[in-house]
Design a protein around this motif. Structure first.
Motif, short mmCIF file in Angstrom:
data_model
loop_
_atom_site.label_atom_id
_atom_site.label_comp_id
_atom_site.label_asym_id
_atom_site.label_seq_id
_atom_site.Cartn_x
_atom_site.Cartn_y
_atom_site.Cartn_z
N HIS A 168 50.69 29.83 94.56
CA HIS A 168 51.48 30.85 93.87
C HIS A 168 52.09 30.17 92.65
O HIS A 168 51.87 28.99 92.41
CB HIS A 168 52.59 31.40 94.76
CG HIS A 168 52.12 32.00 96.04
ND1 HIS A 168 51.62 33.27 96.13
CD2 HIS A 168 52.07 31.50 97.30
CE1 HIS A 168 51.28 33.53 97.38
NE2 HIS A 168 51.55 32.48 98.12
N CYS A 212 55.07 36.35 90.51
CA CYS A 212 54.13 35.30 90.90
C CYS A 212 53.14 35.17 89.75
O CYS A 212 52.51 36.13 89.35
CB CYS A 212 53.42 35.65 92.19
SG CYS A 212 52.20 34.39 92.62
N GLN A 256 50.39 33.25 89.62
CA GLN A 256 49.00 32.87 89.97
C GLN A 256 48.42 33.99 90.80
O GLN A 256 49.04 34.42 91.78
CB GLN A 256 48.97 31.58 90.79
CG GLN A 256 49.32 30.33 90.03
CD GLN A 256 48.19 29.82 89.15
OE1 GLN A 256 47.16 30.48 88.99
NE2 GLN A 256 48.39 28.66 88.56
N CYS A 293 47.05 35.50 93.59
CA CYS A 293 47.06 34.86 94.91
C CYS A 293 46.51 35.74 96.02
O CYS A 293 46.50 35.34 97.17
CB CYS A 293 48.48 34.42 95.24
SG CYS A 293 49.66 35.78 95.18
N HIS A 310 49.31 40.33 95.15
CA HIS A 310 49.85 39.54 94.05
C HIS A 310 50.76 40.35 93.12
O HIS A 310 51.85 39.90 92.76
CB HIS A 310 48.69 38.92 93.26
CG HIS A 310 49.08 38.35 91.94
ND1 HIS A 310 49.84 37.21 91.83
CD2 HIS A 310 48.86 38.79 90.68
CE1 HIS A 310 50.04 36.96 90.55
NE2 HIS A 310 49.46 37.89 89.83
N MET A 343 54.20 40.82 94.35
CA MET A 343 54.92 39.62 94.77
C MET A 343 56.08 39.35 93.81
O MET A 343 56.05 38.44 92.99
CB MET A 343 53.98 38.41 94.82
CG MET A 343 54.61 37.21 95.48
SD MET A 343 53.40 35.96 95.82
CE MET A 343 54.46 34.55 96.15
CU LIG Z 1 51.59 34.75 94.72
#
Ligand SMILES: [Cu+2]
Length: 259
Positions: free
Chosen positions: A181, A216, A218, A220, A224, A227
């Motif tokens: 992340h 976040c 990245q 993921c 995501h 997040m």
């Molecule tokens: Cu993430």
């Protein structure tokens, strides 16, 4: 907003950290430079398309360019890019990477990423964080802190919200429980990858109160985009009162006999 604030045209979130002004200054410089290059290349293309169109030059010229103007322009671009890297980017990076705050009012905390939320651990009243191991995470222990460590007796975990006092530096340990992340705090102009098996660090200093999203950074997994966590920068006394309350409750809970 002034016309010269090119970052604002691109919708960049207002900066709320001490070092963020330098990041924005560099970004502004890069944006203006890119705009200048874009206009330059566009003019070049228009000239090339008109001047070398087939009807005007039916025969190829095997000598090509004879002047040195293009070489001089290229050297100019290289110099500007070198100034950007050596004069702005490297010093800024070195300060963030090497000069960690040491003042006694520094907040030390942790962020553990998991699919798909952020858990934040605070040191509690003793200002000491317990040791931790993200592999020890369980339903009852969201950040995998060492339950035997006396420093952790008054530590508390606040999932989803990072509450901080204004004008105090913050050091955040960043790790992940599962996949990669990235703790991206845009108004603080700070981001750090959270990799499983790695305990990374980042720091910043909020200089403005307010509420923003932490995201976040990245890709993921399927959650995501959701997040998100909340960054809440409040006045010092408000933070102290909240931290005291959370810490006292955590300490009382640790003192209970294990069931
Ligand atoms: Cu993430």
């Amino acid at each position: 907003m002034s016309v010269s604030d090119i970052n604002h045209w691109f919708g960049i979130t207002q900066n709320a950290s001490e070092h963020g002004g330098l990041v924005d200054h560099m970004l502004g410089f890069v944006h203006w430079f890119m705009l200048f290059l874009f206009i330059g290349w566009s003019i070049f293309l228009i000239i090339a398309f008109t001047k070398f169109r087939q009807s005007k030059s039916p025969k190829a010229d095997y000598h090509g360019v004879r002047g040195h103007a293009s070489t001089h322009i290229e050297i100019g671009v290289v110099i500007v890019e070198a100034i950007l890297l050596l004069g702005f980017a490297f010093p800024l990076w070195s300060r963030q990477a090497d000069d960690y705050p040491t003042s006694p009012d520094t907040i030390k905390m942790r962020a553990l990423g998991e699919k798909f939320l952020w858990n934040f651990q605070y040191p509690g009243d003793d200002l000491m964080l317990s040791s931790w191991d993200p592999r020890q995470v369980s339903a009852a222990n969201q950040v995998g802190r060492d339950l035997q460590d006396p420093n952790g007796k008054d530590d508390f975990v606040n999932p989803g919200t990072m509450k901080l006092p204004v004008n105090r530096p913050v050091i955040v340990d960043v790790a992940s429980k599962d996949v990669i992340h990235n703790l991206a705090i845009v108004p603080m102009r700070a981001a750090q990858d959270a990799c499983p098996g790695v305990k990374a660090h980042m720091w910043f200093k909020p200089v403005r109160t307010g509420t923003w999203d932490i995201i976040c950074g990245q890709l993921c997994g399927p959650g995501h985009a959701q997040m998100k966590a909340v960054l809440e920068v409040v006045e010092g006394p408000e933070f102290d009162e909240w931290a005291k309350e959370m810490s006292t409750a955590a300490a009382a809970k640790s003192a209970e006999p294990a069931k």
